[in-house]
Motif scaffolding. Sequence first.
Motif, PDB file in Angstrom:
ATOM      1  N   ASP A 187       0.813  -1.213   0.000  1.00 13.44           N
ATOM      2  CA  ASP A 187       0.000   0.000   0.000  1.00 13.44           C
ATOM      3  C   ASP A 187       0.848   1.265   0.000  1.00 13.44           C
ATOM      4  OD1 ASP A 187       0.934  -0.585   2.566  1.00 13.44           O
ATOM      5  OD2 ASP A 187      -0.764   0.368   3.558  1.00 13.44           O
ATOM      6  N   ARG A 188       2.154   1.119  -0.288  1.00  7.10           N
ATOM      7  CA  ARG A 188       3.062   2.265  -0.361  1.00  7.10           C
ATOM      8  C   ARG A 188       3.849   2.232  -1.667  1.00  7.10           C
ATOM      9  NH1 ARG A 188       0.089   3.347   3.154  1.00  7.10           N
ATOM     10  NH2 ARG A 188       0.540   4.147   5.250  1.00  7.10           N
ATOM     11  N   MET A 189       3.154   1.893  -2.757  1.00 10.35           N
ATOM     12  CA  MET A 189       3.763   1.838  -4.091  1.00 10.35           C
ATOM     13  C   MET A 189       3.149   2.947  -4.933  1.00 10.35           C
ATOM     14  SD  MET A 189       3.851  -2.240  -4.910  1.00 10.35           S
ATOM     15  CE  MET A 189       4.887  -3.370  -3.983  1.00 10.35           C
ATOM     16  N   PRO A 190       3.817   4.094  -5.077  1.00  8.47           N
ATOM     17  CA  PRO A 190       3.167   5.253  -5.685  1.00  8.47           C
ATOM     18  C   PRO A 190       3.175   5.297  -7.205  1.00  8.47           C
ATOM     19  CG  PRO A 190       5.331   5.853  -4.881  1.00  8.47           C
ATOM     20  CD  PRO A 190       5.104   4.429  -4.463  1.00  8.47           C
ATOM     21  N   GLY A 191       4.031   4.552  -7.887  1.00  7.42           N
ATOM     22  CA  GLY A 191       4.111   4.658  -9.347  1.00  7.42           C
ATOM     23  C   GLY A 191       4.602   3.361  -9.948  1.00  7.42           C
ATOM     24  N   LEU A 192       4.880   3.378 -11.249  1.00 10.51           N
ATOM     25  CA  LEU A 192       5.372   2.169 -11.897  1.00 10.51           C
ATOM     26  C   LEU A 192       6.694   1.731 -11.275  1.00 10.51           C
ATOM     27  CD1 LEU A 192       5.013   0.126 -14.284  1.00 10.51           C
ATOM     28  CD2 LEU A 192       6.546   1.643 -15.586  1.00 10.51           C
ATOM     29  N   LEU A 193       7.606   2.680 -11.045  1.00 12.40           N
ATOM     30  CA  LEU A 193       8.893   2.375 -10.437  1.00 12.40           C
ATOM     31  C   LEU A 193       8.801   2.480  -8.929  1.00 12.40           C
ATOM     32  CD1 LEU A 193      11.316   4.318 -12.817  1.00 12.40           C
ATOM     33  CD2 LEU A 193      10.451   1.980 -13.038  1.00 12.40           C
ATOM     34  N   THR A 194       9.528   1.615  -8.249  1.00 14.20           N
ATOM     35  CA  THR A 194       9.556   1.629  -6.784  1.00 14.20           C
ATOM     36  C   THR A 194      10.645   2.581  -6.314  1.00 14.20           C
ATOM     37  OG1 THR A 194       8.984  -0.723  -6.843  1.00 14.20           O
ATOM     38  CG2 THR A 194       9.705   0.191  -4.726  1.00 14.20           C
ATOM     39  N   PRO A 195      10.313   3.600  -5.522  1.00 14.01           N
ATOM     40  CA  PRO A 195      11.365   4.487  -5.008  1.00 14.01           C
ATOM     41  C   PRO A 195      12.412   3.701  -4.225  1.00 14.01           C
ATOM     42  CG  PRO A 195       9.194   5.442  -4.636  1.00 14.01           C
ATOM     43  CD  PRO A 195       8.961   4.035  -5.102  1.00 14.01           C
ATOM     44  N   ILE A 196      13.647   4.181  -4.273  1.00 10.03           N
ATOM     45  CA  ILE A 196      14.744   3.465  -3.623  1.00 10.03           C
ATOM     46  C   ILE A 196      14.498   3.307  -2.130  1.00 10.03           C
ATOM     47  CG2 ILE A 196      17.202   3.623  -3.026  1.00 10.03           C
ATOM     48  CD1 ILE A 196      17.667   4.905  -5.772  1.00 10.03           C
ATOM     49  N   ASP A 197      13.848   4.303  -1.505  1.00 10.68           N
ATOM     50  CA  ASP A 197      13.681   4.234  -0.047  1.00 10.68           C
ATOM     51  C   ASP A 197      12.781   3.095   0.396  1.00 10.68           C
ATOM     52  OD1 ASP A 197      11.209   5.246  -0.831  1.00 10.68           O
ATOM     53  OD2 ASP A 197      11.223   6.935   0.572  1.00 10.68           O
ATOM     54  N   ARG A 198      12.028   2.490  -0.529  1.00 10.68           N
ATOM     55  CA  ARG A 198      11.147   1.378  -0.157  1.00 10.68           C
ATOM     56  C   ARG A 198      11.327   0.146  -1.042  1.00 10.68           C
ATOM     57  NH1 ARG A 198       6.250   5.289  -0.825  1.00 10.68           N
ATOM     58  NH2 ARG A 198       7.999   6.633  -0.287  1.00 10.68           N
ATOM     59  N   PHE A 199      12.355   0.129  -1.884  1.00 13.19           N
ATOM     60  CA  PHE A 199      12.659  -1.038  -2.701  1.00 13.19           C
ATOM     61  C   PHE A 199      13.064  -2.189  -1.782  1.00 13.19           C
ATOM     62  CE2 PHE A 199      14.623  -3.770  -5.754  1.00 13.19           C
ATOM     63  CZ  PHE A 199      14.145  -3.395  -7.008  1.00 13.19           C
ATOM     64  N   PHE A 200      12.510  -3.370  -2.015  1.00 13.71           N
ATOM     65  CA  PHE A 200      12.738  -4.476  -1.080  1.00 13.71           C
ATOM     66  C   PHE A 200      14.217  -4.859  -1.008  1.00 13.71           C
ATOM     67  CE2 PHE A 200      12.705  -7.317  -4.754  1.00 13.71           C
ATOM     68  CZ  PHE A 200      13.387  -8.457  -4.339  1.00 13.71           C
ATOM     69  N   ILE A 201      14.625  -5.371   0.140  1.00 14.49           N
ATOM     70  CA  ILE A 201      15.995  -5.798   0.385  1.00 14.49           C
ATOM     71  C   ILE A 201      15.992  -7.295   0.650  1.00 14.49           C
ATOM     72  CG2 ILE A 201      18.051  -5.571   1.831  1.00 14.49           C
ATOM     73  CD1 ILE A 201      17.010  -2.814   2.657  1.00 14.49           C
ATOM     74  N   ARG A 202      16.794  -8.031  -0.119  1.00 10.13           N
ATOM     75  CA  ARG A 202      17.026  -9.452   0.148  1.00 10.13           C
ATOM     76  C   ARG A 202      18.524  -9.687   0.085  1.00 10.13           C
ATOM     77  NH1 ARG A 202      18.007 -13.664   2.285  1.00 10.13           N
ATOM     78  NH2 ARG A 202      17.598 -15.719   1.398  1.00 10.13           N
ATOM     79  N   SER A 203      19.104 -10.126   1.194  1.00  8.30           N
ATOM     80  CA  SER A 203      20.546 -10.353   1.260  1.00  8.30           C
ATOM     81  C   SER A 203      20.828 -11.656   1.989  1.00  8.30           C
ATOM     82  CB  SER A 203      21.246  -9.196   1.986  1.00  8.30           C
ATOM     83  OG  SER A 203      21.023  -7.963   1.319  1.00  8.30           O
ATOM     84  N   HIS A 204      21.951 -12.290   1.643  1.00  6.08           N
ATOM     85  CA  HIS A 204      22.379 -13.497   2.332  1.00  6.08           C
ATOM     86  C   HIS A 204      23.358 -13.191   3.467  1.00  6.08           C
ATOM     87  CE1 HIS A 204      21.089 -15.172  -1.618  1.00  6.08           C
ATOM     88  NE2 HIS A 204      20.652 -16.146  -0.852  1.00  6.08           N
ATOM     89  N   ALA A 205      23.842 -11.957   3.515  1.00  4.95           N
ATOM     90  CA  ALA A 205      24.827 -11.553   4.515  1.00  4.95           C
ATOM     91  C   ALA A 205      24.733 -10.041   4.661  1.00  4.95           C
ATOM     92  CB  ALA A 205      26.231 -11.973   4.077  1.00  4.95           C
ATOM     93  N   PRO A 206      25.345  -9.476   5.698  1.00  6.67           N
ATOM     94  CA  PRO A 206      25.307  -8.022   5.868  1.00  6.67           C
ATOM     95  C   PRO A 206      25.820  -7.282   4.647  1.00  6.67           C
ATOM     96  CG  PRO A 206      26.129  -9.081   7.853  1.00  6.67           C
ATOM     97  CD  PRO A 206      26.029 -10.158   6.824  1.00  6.67           C
ATOM     98  N   THR A 207      25.297  -6.082   4.456  1.00  9.39           N
ATOM     99  CA  THR A 207      25.707  -5.246   3.328  1.00  9.39           C
ATOM    100  C   THR A 207      27.183  -4.894   3.443  1.00  9.39           C
ATOM    101  OG1 THR A 207      23.502  -4.290   3.078  1.00  9.39           O
ATOM    102  CG2 THR A 207      25.357  -3.009   2.211  1.00  9.39           C
TER     103      THR A 207
END
Length: 367
Positions: free
Chosen positions: A41-61
């Motif tokens: 419910d926080r997707m404002p347009g076709l592109l996802t703003p970077i501040d809410r783009f999902f994060i999937r990682s196998h280890a710390p950044t």
Amino acid sequence: MTTQRGNRLPDRDDGGVIVKPTPTELMEDAGSGLDFGTRPDRMPGLLTPIDRFFIRSHAPTPRIDAATWRLRIDGDAVRRPVDLDYDQLCGGFEVVSVQRTLECAGNRRVLLGEELGTTFDGTQWGRGAISTAEWTGVRLGDVLDHAGVDEGAVEVLAESLDDVRASRPLPMTKALAEDTVVAIAMNGELLPPDHGFPARLVVSGWLGAASIKWLGRLEVSTTRFHVPWNTEDYVLIGPDYPAHGPAQGEVITALGVSTLIELAWDARLPSGPQIIRGRAFAGEHTVTAVEYAADDGAWQPADITTAAVPGLWVRWQFRWDPTPGEHVLRIRAFDDAGRSQSEHTAFNELGYMHESVVAHPVTVCEP
């Protein structure tokens, strides 16, 4: 090639392993300390703003200095090993931009568990492990051509610079596709640390794990690679999925058809006419139609409001004038390969590839 055993981290929750803020008004915490979904419910347009783009990682950044970063290209199918620095990558090849959707193969794992009456290990994704960006960079094929690839090349293994050296192979046909990109920017900004700075792969239409972040090495081989991420993880394991060589089941590559309503789960809406919006995605294919059903009503067409492009979700909407009370909305999509969402997804041990029609609860308030 022999199977490579990675030193993957166990699930853990130790704050500070990612960089960008993940406020609850934008992101959903999947419970691992590393993984955060985009609130539907926080997707404002076709592109996802970077501040809410999902994060999937196998280890710390990892914190990587672009001045000392190198991309190594080697293997028995290249004519000469090459080390590219950041300036050479950014300035030595044609720059391209593609709008593409990334989705984790485990998206909706919790919903699959509820459907099958079980629970699954792994990241406890709801609906938010999917996002879209405009990715700017250079074609992977151009980078490989710089090193010289022999005709006998079969696969490219992309390896990350994170603590576990996450890796995933690509067949040459996919590696050389025009929209397989080594990205250096997203949505017009340099890649943020959590999304792969200084460079990452973007593999159109495939599971997110193929789009390796923090890219550090490309190994081109005349034989196939067997690594934990295509033999043990990101594999469909279960009675319907026999083993394939070293892989414990069917290796996940291209993604299926899925839909998403841009409402909170169990949303509460005011009385009166509504416009219900959402997204539909079909992996490497294009979405051709979206339909909705309210409660036990018949399926009806929704309007697709954005261009249909392989590897990119579409937006859709429909008008709905519900009575006050409890309702259920169902959405299904169709693609140009003749696929559509099913009522049920077959069991697999790791809870991947949920493609079922989702029954989304909605409460309409009294006027």
